[in-house]
Design an enzyme around this catalytic site. Structure first.
Site, PDB file in Angstrom:
ATOM      1  N   GLU A  34       2.284  66.213  31.814  1.00 18.06           N
ATOM      2  CA  GLU A  34       3.373  66.882  31.101  1.00 18.06           C
ATOM      3  C   GLU A  34       3.147  68.164  31.466  1.00 18.06           C
ATOM      4  O   GLU A  34       2.238  68.748  31.603  1.00 18.06           O
ATOM      5  CB  GLU A  34       3.428  66.541  29.682  1.00 18.06           C
ATOM      6  CG  GLU A  34       4.424  67.698  29.007  1.00 18.06           C
ATOM      7  CD  GLU A  34       5.861  67.502  29.396  1.00 18.06           C
ATOM      8  OE1 GLU A  34       6.248  66.390  29.379  1.00 18.06           O
ATOM      9  OE2 GLU A  34       6.513  68.648  29.437  1.00 18.06           O
ATOM     10  N   GLN A  35       4.402  68.793  32.193  1.00 21.31           N
ATOM     11  CA  GLN A  35       4.510  70.153  32.452  1.00 21.31           C
ATOM     12  C   GLN A  35       4.003  70.886  31.522  1.00 21.31           C
ATOM     13  O   GLN A  35       3.695  72.289  31.282  1.00 21.31           O
ATOM     14  CB  GLN A  35       5.669  70.600  33.245  1.00 21.31           C
ATOM     15  CG  GLN A  35       7.074  70.466  32.607  1.00 21.31           C
ATOM     16  CD  GLN A  35       8.149  70.890  33.309  1.00 21.31           C
ATOM     17  OE1 GLN A  35       8.068  71.274  34.399  1.00 21.31           O
ATOM     18  NE2 GLN A  35       9.582  70.729  32.752  1.00 21.31           N
ATOM     19  N   ARG A 107      14.461  64.357  16.516  1.00 16.87           N
ATOM     20  CA  ARG A 107      13.761  63.943  17.711  1.00 16.87           C
ATOM     21  C   ARG A 107      12.177  64.366  17.637  1.00 16.87           C
ATOM     22  O   ARG A 107      11.552  63.748  18.388  1.00 16.87           O
ATOM     23  CB  ARG A 107      14.379  64.853  18.929  1.00 16.87           C
ATOM     24  CG  ARG A 107      15.964  64.342  19.312  1.00 16.87           C
ATOM     25  CD  ARG A 107      16.205  65.384  20.336  1.00 16.87           C
ATOM     26  NE  ARG A 107      15.666  65.182  21.627  1.00 16.87           N
ATOM     27  CZ  ARG A 107      16.010  64.393  22.689  1.00 16.87           C
ATOM     28  NH1 ARG A 107      17.406  64.060  22.480  1.00 16.87           N
ATOM     29  NH2 ARG A 107      15.405  64.012  23.741  1.00 16.87           N
ATOM     30  N   TYR A 216      25.113  64.279  11.107  1.00 17.54           N
ATOM     31  CA  TYR A 216      24.149  63.194  10.200  1.00 17.54           C
ATOM     32  C   TYR A 216      23.064  63.980   9.583  1.00 17.54           C
ATOM     33  O   TYR A 216      22.616  64.777  10.191  1.00 17.54           O
ATOM     34  CB  TYR A 216      24.029  61.833  11.011  1.00 17.54           C
ATOM     35  CG  TYR A 216      23.363  62.202  12.197  1.00 17.54           C
ATOM     36  CD1 TYR A 216      22.132  61.999  12.222  1.00 17.54           C
ATOM     37  CD2 TYR A 216      24.083  62.137  13.319  1.00 17.54           C
ATOM     38  CE1 TYR A 216      21.330  62.128  13.477  1.00 17.54           C
ATOM     39  CE2 TYR A 216      23.390  61.868  14.679  1.00 17.54           C
ATOM     40  CZ  TYR A 216      22.120  62.137  14.742  1.00 17.54           C
ATOM     41  OH  TYR A 216      21.278  62.182  15.921  1.00 17.54           O
ATOM     42  N   ASP A 296      16.055  59.310  31.858  1.00 16.00           N
ATOM     43  CA  ASP A 296      17.079  60.191  32.641  1.00 16.00           C
ATOM     44  C   ASP A 296      17.015  60.594  33.952  1.00 16.00           C
ATOM     45  O   ASP A 296      17.716  60.793  34.840  1.00 16.00           O
ATOM     46  CB  ASP A 296      17.125  61.640  31.925  1.00 16.00           C
ATOM     47  CG  ASP A 296      17.879  61.838  30.619  1.00 16.00           C
ATOM     48  OD1 ASP A 296      18.382  60.315  30.186  1.00 16.00           O
ATOM     49  OD2 ASP A 296      18.246  62.731  30.030  1.00 16.00           O
TER      50      ASP A 296
HETATM   51  C1  LIG Z   1      23.765  66.601  23.214  1.00 16.05           C
HETATM   52  C2  LIG Z   1      23.043  65.382  23.333  1.00 16.05           C
HETATM   53  C3  LIG Z   1      22.668  64.563  22.459  1.00 16.05           C
HETATM   54  C4  LIG Z   1      21.968  63.222  22.851  1.00 16.05           C
HETATM   55  N1  LIG Z   1      21.813  62.520  21.562  1.00 16.05           N
HETATM   56  C5  LIG Z   1      21.366  61.102  21.933  1.00 16.05           C
HETATM   57  C6  LIG Z   1      21.187  60.142  20.992  1.00 16.05           C
HETATM   58  O1  LIG Z   1      21.485  60.393  19.780  1.00 16.05           O
HETATM   59  N2  LIG Z   1      20.548  59.019  21.168  1.00 16.05           N
HETATM   60  C7  LIG Z   1      20.094  58.686  22.534  1.00 16.05           C
HETATM   61  O2  LIG Z   1      19.614  57.572  22.720  1.00 16.05           O
HETATM   62  N3  LIG Z   1      20.173  59.618  23.533  1.00 16.05           N
HETATM   63  C8  LIG Z   1      20.761  60.929  23.289  1.00 16.05           C
HETATM   64  N4  LIG Z   1      20.724  61.813  24.119  1.00 16.05           N
HETATM   65  C9  LIG Z   1      20.258  61.669  25.499  1.00 16.05           C
HETATM   66  C10 LIG Z   1      18.578  61.969  25.541  1.00 16.05           C
HETATM   67  O3  LIG Z   1      18.448  63.109  25.009  1.00 16.05           O
HETATM   68  C11 LIG Z   1      18.027  61.561  26.914  1.00 16.05           C
HETATM   69  O4  LIG Z   1      18.477  60.485  27.511  1.00 16.05           O
HETATM   70  C12 LIG Z   1      16.604  61.419  26.567  1.00 16.05           C
HETATM   71  O5  LIG Z   1      15.847  62.565  26.094  1.00 16.05           O
HETATM   72  C13 LIG Z   1      15.891  60.979  28.066  1.00 16.05           C
HETATM   73  O6  LIG Z   1      14.522  61.092  27.851  1.00 16.05           O
HETATM   74  P1  LIG Z   1      13.527  61.200  29.078  1.00 16.05           P
HETATM   75  O7  LIG Z   1      12.039  60.920  28.668  1.00 16.05           O
HETATM   76  O8  LIG Z   1      13.922  60.409  30.253  1.00 16.05           O
HETATM   77  O9  LIG Z   1      13.571  62.603  29.556  1.00 16.05           O
HETATM   78  P2  LIG Z   1      13.376  64.023  28.863  1.00 16.05           P
HETATM   79  O10 LIG Z   1      13.451  63.877  27.328  1.00 16.05           O
HETATM   80  O11 LIG Z   1      13.860  65.076  29.763  1.00 16.05           O
HETATM   81  O12 LIG Z   1      11.800  64.147  29.042  1.00 16.05           O
HETATM   82  C14 LIG Z   1      11.145  64.548  30.551  1.00 16.05           C
HETATM   83  C15 LIG Z   1       9.875  65.276  30.316  1.00 16.05           C
HETATM   84  O13 LIG Z   1       9.353  65.304  31.671  1.00 16.05           O
HETATM   85  C16 LIG Z   1       8.640  66.676  31.678  1.00 16.05           C
HETATM   86  N5  LIG Z   1       9.125  67.264  33.039  1.00 16.05           N
HETATM   87  C17 LIG Z   1      10.163  67.633  33.968  1.00 16.05           C
HETATM   88  N6  LIG Z   1       9.609  67.957  35.041  1.00 16.05           N
HETATM   89  C18 LIG Z   1       8.517  67.710  35.324  1.00 16.05           C
HETATM   90  C19 LIG Z   1       7.427  68.129  36.080  1.00 16.05           C
HETATM   91  N7  LIG Z   1       7.794  68.686  37.428  1.00 16.05           N
HETATM   92  N8  LIG Z   1       6.311  68.146  35.788  1.00 16.05           N
HETATM   93  C20 LIG Z   1       5.708  67.584  34.604  1.00 16.05           C
HETATM   94  N9  LIG Z   1       6.524  67.058  33.814  1.00 16.05           N
HETATM   95  C21 LIG Z   1       8.058  67.413  33.814  1.00 16.05           C
HETATM   96  C22 LIG Z   1       9.634  67.572  30.727  1.00 16.05           C
HETATM   97  O14 LIG Z   1       8.929  68.656  30.258  1.00 16.05           O
HETATM   98  C23 LIG Z   1       9.933  66.427  29.657  1.00 16.05           C
HETATM   99  O15 LIG Z   1       8.789  66.505  28.466  1.00 16.05           O
HETATM  100  C24 LIG Z   1      21.390  62.868  23.955  1.00 16.05           C
HETATM  101  C25 LIG Z   1      21.788  63.796  24.961  1.00 16.05           C
HETATM  102  C26 LIG Z   1      22.591  65.232  24.591  1.00 16.05           C
HETATM  103  C27 LIG Z   1      22.834  66.117  25.990  1.00 16.05           C
END
Ligand SMILES: Cc1cc2nc3c(=O)[nH]c(=O)nc-3n(C[C@H](O)[C@H](O)[C@H](O)COP(=O)(O)OP(=O)(O)OC[C@H]3O[C@@H](n4cnc5c(N)ncnc54)[C@H](O)[C@@H]3O)c2cc1C
Length: 387
Positions: A34-35, A107, A216, A296
């Protein structure tokens, strides 16, 4: 299965951590890079719908969810200007119907639960301050270049590095991110500062032309989570942590019901978070050689169905099962892609279409009828689907 070294997961977000826990359950010893220097997530609420909740329960987090999250019995949809009720979604039978509750929580609390569970299995499973700055596939392995640390070679790299995934850009082609014109606003209001009506349990979504607002409670109702989504002609930057004066958000909701305007004006410190929402083309594949996209990184989506993190959680659970049931990493990754590509592309497309359904003025029953329930999204069980 023979994996030389450790399975590397880039990113300790909700997706990367779920994948780590699922792989540990399958008997592997993954390493999460993790960065950030300090582990954590942003101050905002999140809804964990039954499809994702089933996955977390399968990883042993059921009791923790019950004690850290709320499970609202109903969700109301109202008109933002008049306050008239457009729809009432009964959530009282969700557990019986789908096999898990529809949770709403902070979260950071969900993130902390996952971190604790992963570290309880292996205290060295997560390394912070490890920024991935380059990646390549060489002789069937992934080479990961880290800022200030030696490169690592691995048989399996899981890219859970979020919507702006470097790994996706380098190995799967330039992602062509495009600003959608949608802007997100978020704030957490202490219950004692919130209008009386906003302290009621359950969730409410207000809709109107080109905007919506949801609230909520989280942390036992001590905080009211608020998210606004509006459209603008002006370009806005991407990133959850940008702060703007509350007046900017208030202007977007001028004339809306007092519960909404009262919540906005109660923003702590007179500031709210606001950022632009970007889309990226749906991925044609989730796997390239020893590398798989997860969460994502693979399928960033607009938040109109609240399914982004749910898809990341489903991905993680399914990935763990694919590794448990395969003879080689290549077989596991092929099974993962086959199990996940179609579902995530479907949810990505529906989430984009959700903006048109939600953000319109006037009567809403017909347009709002196409939603997560009617689309069968909650029926999915990542712990049970065939892999
Ligand atoms: C307004 C809003 C509301 C939302 N509400 C919901 C909800 O209610 N329910 C739901 O299911 N989803 C919701 N989402 C979507 C949700 O937030 C994301 O889909 C989710 O956080 C994705 O998780 P992830 O682990 O794929 O990515 P992320 O949470 O983005 O995690 C990526 C991780 O990788 C790390 N990283 C990035 N680049 C590097 C690198 N080069 N080297 C090392 N580490 C790195 C980052 O620091 C981070 O810790 C919402 C989104 C938005 C915009």
């Amino acid at each position: 299965m023979n994996v030389t070294g450790r399975i590397i997961i880039a990113g300790a977000g909700l997706g990367g951590l779920t994948a780590a826990l699922a792989l540990q359950k399958a008997g592997f010893r993954p390493l999460v890079l993790e960065q950030a220097e300090v582990l954590g997530d942003v101050g905002a609420g999140i809804s964990i719908t039954p499809n994702a909740a089933k996955g977390l329960i399968s990883l042993g987090l059921g009791e923790a969810l019950d004690s850290n999250a709320q499970a609202p019995l109903q969700q109301l949809v109202r008109d933002g200007l008049s306050g008239n009720q457009l729809m009432c979604i009964d959530r009282s039978k969700v557990r019986e119907r789908y096999g898990a509750a529809y949770y709403m929580m902070h979260r950071a609390d969900l993130h902390a639960l996952l971190v604790a569970a992963v570290l309880a299995n292996d205290a060295g499973a997560i390394r912070t301050g490890q920024k991935l700055v380059g990646v390549a596939i060489e002789r069937g392995q992934a080479r990961i270049d880290l800022l200030g640390s030696p490169s690592i070679r691995t048989d399996v790299l899981i890219a859970a590095d979020g919507a702006r995934s470097l790994i996706r850009t380098v190995l799967f082609g330039d992602d062509g991110a495009r600003f959608t014109g949608h802007v997100a606003w978020r704030l957490l209001v202490p219950a004692e500062a919130a209008p009386e009506a906003a302290r009621q349990p359950g969730s409410v979504v207000w809709t109107g032309a080109e905007r919506s607002f949801v609230r909520y409670g989280v942390r036992g109702g001590s905080l009211v989570n608020c998210v606004g989504l509006t459209r603008t002609g002006q370009w806005r930057g991407e990133g959850w942590s940008q702060q703007v004066p509350v007046a900017d958000m208030a202007a977007e909701y001028a004339g809306w019901v007092s519960e909404v305007t009262g919540l906005i004006s109660a923003a702590p410190g007179g500031l709210v978070n606001s950022w632009g929402l970007f889309v990226r083309p749906a991925a044609e594949r989730l796997v390239a050689g020893p590398v798989a996209l997860l969460g994502d990184a693979g399928h960033p989506m607009l938040p109109f169905m609240g399914q982004g993190a749910a898809m990341a959680i489903e991905d993680g659970v399914v990935l763990g099962r694919c590794f448990a049931e395969s003879a080689s990493p290549a077989e596991a990754l092929a099974r993962y892609e086959a199990a996940r590509l179609e579902r995530t592309r479907f949810i990505q497309a529906e989430s984009a279409a959700g903006a048109e359904r939600l953000q319109q003025a006037g009567p809403g029953k017909a347009r709002l009828a196409r939603n997560e329930d009617s689309l069968g999204i909650f029926d999915y069980d990542p712990a049970m689907v065939p892999v």
